[in-house]
Design a protein around this motif. Structure first.
Motif, PDB file in Angstrom:
ATOM      1  N   PRO A  64       0.767  -1.253  -0.044  1.00  0.00           N
ATOM      2  CA  PRO A  64      -0.150  -0.146  -0.069  1.00  0.00           C
ATOM      3  C   PRO A  64       0.752   1.485   0.035  1.00  0.00           C
ATOM      4  CG  PRO A  64      -0.893  -1.626   1.499  1.00  0.00           C
ATOM      5  CD  PRO A  64       0.437  -2.321   0.904  1.00  0.00           C
ATOM      6  N   ARG A  65       2.075   1.231   0.475  1.00  0.00           N
ATOM      7  CA  ARG A  65       2.923   2.453   0.562  1.00  0.00           C
ATOM      8  C   ARG A  65       3.812   2.612  -0.751  1.00  0.00           C
ATOM      9  NH1 ARG A  65       4.922   3.744   6.913  1.00  0.00           N
ATOM     10  NH2 ARG A  65       2.648   3.648   7.621  1.00  0.00           N
ATOM     11  N   LEU A  66       4.214   1.333  -1.276  1.00  0.00           N
ATOM     12  CA  LEU A  66       5.103   1.630  -2.431  1.00  0.00           C
ATOM     13  C   LEU A  66       4.638   1.713  -3.778  1.00  0.00           C
ATOM     14  CD1 LEU A  66       8.064   1.556  -3.445  1.00  0.00           C
ATOM     15  CD2 LEU A  66       8.120  -0.741  -2.951  1.00  0.00           C
ATOM     16  N   SER A  67       4.827   2.480  -4.683  1.00  0.00           N
ATOM     17  CA  SER A  67       4.464   2.644  -5.964  1.00  0.00           C
ATOM     18  C   SER A  67       5.654   2.610  -7.033  1.00  0.00           C
ATOM     19  CB  SER A  67       3.781   3.778  -6.428  1.00  0.00           C
ATOM     20  OG  SER A  67       2.503   3.756  -5.518  1.00  0.00           O
ATOM     21  N   LEU A  68       5.645   1.672  -8.080  1.00  0.00           N
ATOM     22  CA  LEU A  68       6.747   1.831  -9.039  1.00  0.00           C
ATOM     23  C   LEU A  68       6.053   2.053 -10.175  1.00  0.00           C
ATOM     24  CD1 LEU A  68       8.518  -1.688  -7.659  1.00  0.00           C
ATOM     25  CD2 LEU A  68       9.115   0.576  -7.228  1.00  0.00           C
ATOM     26  N   THR A  69       6.747   2.745 -11.196  1.00  0.00           N
ATOM     27  CA  THR A  69       6.268   3.150 -12.342  1.00  0.00           C
ATOM     28  C   THR A  69       7.174   2.891 -13.521  1.00  0.00           C
ATOM     29  OG1 THR A  69       4.492   4.394 -11.391  1.00  0.00           O
ATOM     30  CG2 THR A  69       4.851   5.022 -13.745  1.00  0.00           C
ATOM     31  N   VAL A  70       6.838   2.336 -14.575  1.00  0.00           N
ATOM     32  CA  VAL A  70       7.670   2.427 -15.772  1.00  0.00           C
ATOM     33  C   VAL A  70       6.929   2.757 -16.930  1.00  0.00           C
ATOM     34  CG1 VAL A  70       9.320   0.815 -14.844  1.00  0.00           C
ATOM     35  CG2 VAL A  70       7.292  -0.031 -15.968  1.00  0.00           C
ATOM     36  N   GLY A  71       7.673   3.201 -18.038  1.00  0.00           N
ATOM     37  CA  GLY A  71       6.677   3.522 -19.336  1.00  0.00           C
ATOM     38  C   GLY A  71       7.852   3.744 -20.264  1.00  0.00           C
ATOM     39  N   GLY A  72       7.375   4.089 -21.398  1.00  0.00           N
ATOM     40  CA  GLY A  72       8.025   4.345 -22.850  1.00  0.00           C
ATOM     41  C   GLY A  72       7.353   4.708 -23.750  1.00  0.00           C
ATOM     42  N   ARG A  73       7.824   5.650 -24.800  1.00  0.00           N
ATOM     43  CA  ARG A  73       7.085   6.125 -25.973  1.00  0.00           C
ATOM     44  C   ARG A  73       7.918   6.058 -27.238  1.00  0.00           C
ATOM     45  NH1 ARG A  73       3.405  10.681 -26.691  1.00  0.00           N
ATOM     46  NH2 ARG A  73       3.503  11.771 -28.551  1.00  0.00           N
ATOM     47  N   TRP A  74       7.338   5.536 -28.176  1.00  0.00           N
ATOM     48  CA  TRP A  74       8.073   5.320 -29.336  1.00  0.00           C
ATOM     49  C   TRP A  74       7.708   6.814 -30.503  1.00  0.00           C
ATOM     50  CZ3 TRP A  74      12.237   4.223 -32.104  1.00  0.00           C
ATOM     51  CH2 TRP A  74      12.297   4.272 -33.430  1.00  0.00           C
ATOM     52  N   ASN A  75       8.471   7.226 -30.926  1.00  0.00           N
ATOM     53  CA  ASN A  75       8.287   8.655 -31.803  1.00  0.00           C
ATOM     54  C   ASN A  75       8.858   8.508 -33.133  1.00  0.00           C
ATOM     55  OD1 ASN A  75       7.155  10.823 -29.622  1.00  0.00           O
ATOM     56  ND2 ASN A  75       9.105   9.788 -28.704  1.00  0.00           N
ATOM     57  N   HIS A  76       8.032   8.807 -34.196  1.00  0.00           N
ATOM     58  CA  HIS A  76       8.473   8.750 -35.637  1.00  0.00           C
ATOM     59  C   HIS A  76       8.134   9.915 -36.201  1.00  0.00           C
ATOM     60  CE1 HIS A  76       8.688   7.539 -39.817  1.00  0.00           C
ATOM     61  NE2 HIS A  76       9.581   6.795 -39.651  1.00  0.00           N
ATOM     62  N   GLU A  77       8.750  10.887 -36.740  1.00  0.00           N
ATOM     63  CA  GLU A  77       8.490  12.179 -37.260  1.00  0.00           C
ATOM     64  C   GLU A  77       9.092  12.384 -38.641  1.00  0.00           C
ATOM     65  OE1 GLU A  77       7.907  15.707 -34.876  1.00  0.00           O
ATOM     66  OE2 GLU A  77       7.311  14.469 -32.941  1.00  0.00           O
ATOM     67  N   LYS A  78       8.221  12.832 -39.525  1.00  0.00           N
ATOM     68  CA  LYS A  78       8.865  13.254 -40.962  1.00  0.00           C
ATOM     69  C   LYS A  78       8.623  14.668 -41.196  1.00  0.00           C
ATOM     70  CE  LYS A  78       9.125  11.937 -45.909  1.00  0.00           C
ATOM     71  NZ  LYS A  78       8.713  11.004 -46.922  1.00  0.00           N
ATOM     72  N   ARG A  79       9.542  15.475 -41.540  1.00  0.00           N
ATOM     73  CA  ARG A  79       9.273  16.998 -41.777  1.00  0.00           C
ATOM     74  C   ARG A  79       9.971  17.340 -43.014  1.00  0.00           C
ATOM     75  NH1 ARG A  79       7.967  20.186 -37.150  1.00  0.00           N
ATOM     76  NH2 ARG A  79       7.695  19.191 -35.060  1.00  0.00           N
ATOM     77  N   GLY A  80       8.929  17.961 -43.804  1.00  0.00           N
ATOM     78  CA  GLY A  80       9.551  18.395 -45.027  1.00  0.00           C
ATOM     79  C   GLY A  80       9.493  19.959 -45.490  1.00  0.00           C
ATOM     80  N   ILE A  81      10.191  20.574 -46.096  1.00  0.00           N
ATOM     81  CA  ILE A  81      10.252  21.974 -46.400  1.00  0.00           C
ATOM     82  C   ILE A  81      10.373  22.157 -48.062  1.00  0.00           C
ATOM     83  CG2 ILE A  81      12.657  22.134 -46.328  1.00  0.00           C
ATOM     84  CD1 ILE A  81      12.325  25.000 -44.992  1.00  0.00           C
ATOM     85  N   SER A  82       9.696  23.217 -48.523  1.00  0.00           N
ATOM     86  CA  SER A  82       9.686  23.617 -49.661  1.00  0.00           C
ATOM     87  C   SER A  82      10.025  25.233 -49.648  1.00  0.00           C
ATOM     88  CB  SER A  82       8.579  23.388 -50.490  1.00  0.00           C
ATOM     89  OG  SER A  82       8.525  23.991 -51.881  1.00  0.00           O
TER      90      SER A  82
END
Length: 348
Positions: A64-82
């Motif tokens: 009840p007193r102890l909390s453990l948190t783990v997480g992760g995120r995968w990012n994929h970005e494509k950026r273009g310019i003219s």
């Protein structure tokens, strides 16, 4: 899209994904730059972005007193310019150029929290962060120099303590942020014509921020609160010998744009070494409503406003000093407010 899964009394799980798409372009007539009443540059630019991310976060409570948190995120970005530009005479100064770049990054996080007693806990966390790269619109003199701003990455560590007992609330935290590719904003002349000021983002190789902040609140009754807070912050660029800054020409006393400067170890923007505040609030019934009187004193030490540039060579003792600084200051604010009994109206 988010999915929250309450798998058991001891485990919570969140999984989800996001998608973002954006297509931006200037008015077809382009952006026009004038100097001395003459048209110098007419530029057209468009950018497009597509970004996808998937993430998961799990919190496990073995006791009840102890909390453990783990997480992760995968990012994929494509950026273009003219981008393209012509001068006032109609001569092409920047031929039509189309480029794109892709950025990928996995960012993990983990934290632990332990309840020392009711309403008292200590915690520690580690996380990574990612800010996507981008393009500087009009920030290059030729197509070969039209290069992307690289992503900004951070590794963050934090240790803290929070408690609420009787009349007092208290929290304190220490932190360390380790940056790579830190995004720095600076202004300078348009490289296509040497005229007009444009804003460019550049990458510092590394930077670090560490410090501590804390706050204590005393509430001797439901009517009165007194809060004292303070922070200490060390925010400096790491190795950054080839920054592009706006110096001062010691002969003409005019700006010297696009000057190569060494910002290594210099203070980061909007990051004062010290700040603090003292606030008081008093509440009392009045005409069936509530009267609230509050006052706050806030102090901020000197800091770089937004442009970290130096005075530059030839300025004597000022050569290695940062130009655009706000001096230390304090503000005092006070307010009296009355809220009607139905809480639909407040007069302040």
């Amino acid at each position: 899209v988010d999915f929250v899964l309450d798998t058991s009394d001891t485990l919570d799980l969140v999984v989800g994904a996001t998608y973002f798409w954006e297509d931006r372009e200037y008015d077809p007539r382009g952006v026009i730059t004038w100097q001395g009443g003459n048209l110098t540059v007419r530029s057209n630019a468009a950018t497009d972005t597509s970004a996808f991310a998937a993430y998961a976060n799990a919190t496990f409570r073995p006791t009840p007193r102890l909390s453990l948190t783990v997480g992760g995120r995968w990012n994929h970005e494509k950026r273009g310019i003219s981008y393209a530009a012509v001068n006032g005479a109609g001569t092409v100064t920047f031929p039509q150029t189309d480029k794109d770049v892709t950025f990928k990054k996995f960012i993990p996080s983990a934290s632990i929290r332990y309840e020392l007693a009711e309403r008292t806990n200590v915690y520690a966390s580690y996380s990574q962060g990612f800010r996507s790269g981008a393009w500087n619109l009009g920030g290059a003199a030729s197509p070969d120099l039209l290069l992307p701003i690289q992503p900004e990455n951070i590794k963050a560590y934090e240790l803290g303590f929070k408690t609420r007992t009787g009349q007092f609330r208290f929290d304190v935290a220490t932190f360390y942020y380790d940056y790579s590719g830190f995004h720095v904003t600076a202004s300078g002349p348009n490289p296509l014509c040497g005229c007009g000021i444009i804003i460019q983002v550049q990458n510092a190789k590394d930077a670090e921020i560490y410090g501590a902040d804390g706050q204590v609140t005393w509430s001797p009754s439901s009517r009165f609160d007194l809060t004292l807070g303070a922070s200490w912050l060390h925010a400096r660029y790491g190795t950054f010998p080839n920054a592009t800054g706006t110096g001062l020409n010691p002969i003409t006393n005019l700006n010297a744009g696009s000057q190569i400067q060494d910002w290594s170890g210099k203070q980061m923007s909007r990051a004062p070494n010290y700040s603090g505040n003292l606030a008081a609030t008093y509440r009392a019934p009045l005409a069936d409503g509530q009267l609230e009187m509050s006052a706050n004193v806030h102090y901020t030490a000197s800091f770089v406003v937004s442009n970290p540039s130096l005075y530059g060579p030839g300025n004597g003792a000022l050569s290695n000093k940062q130009r655009y600084r706000q001096g230390s200051y304090a503000t005092v604010d006070a307010q009296i407010a009355w809220t009607a009994p139905d809480q639909h109206m407040t007069i302040a």
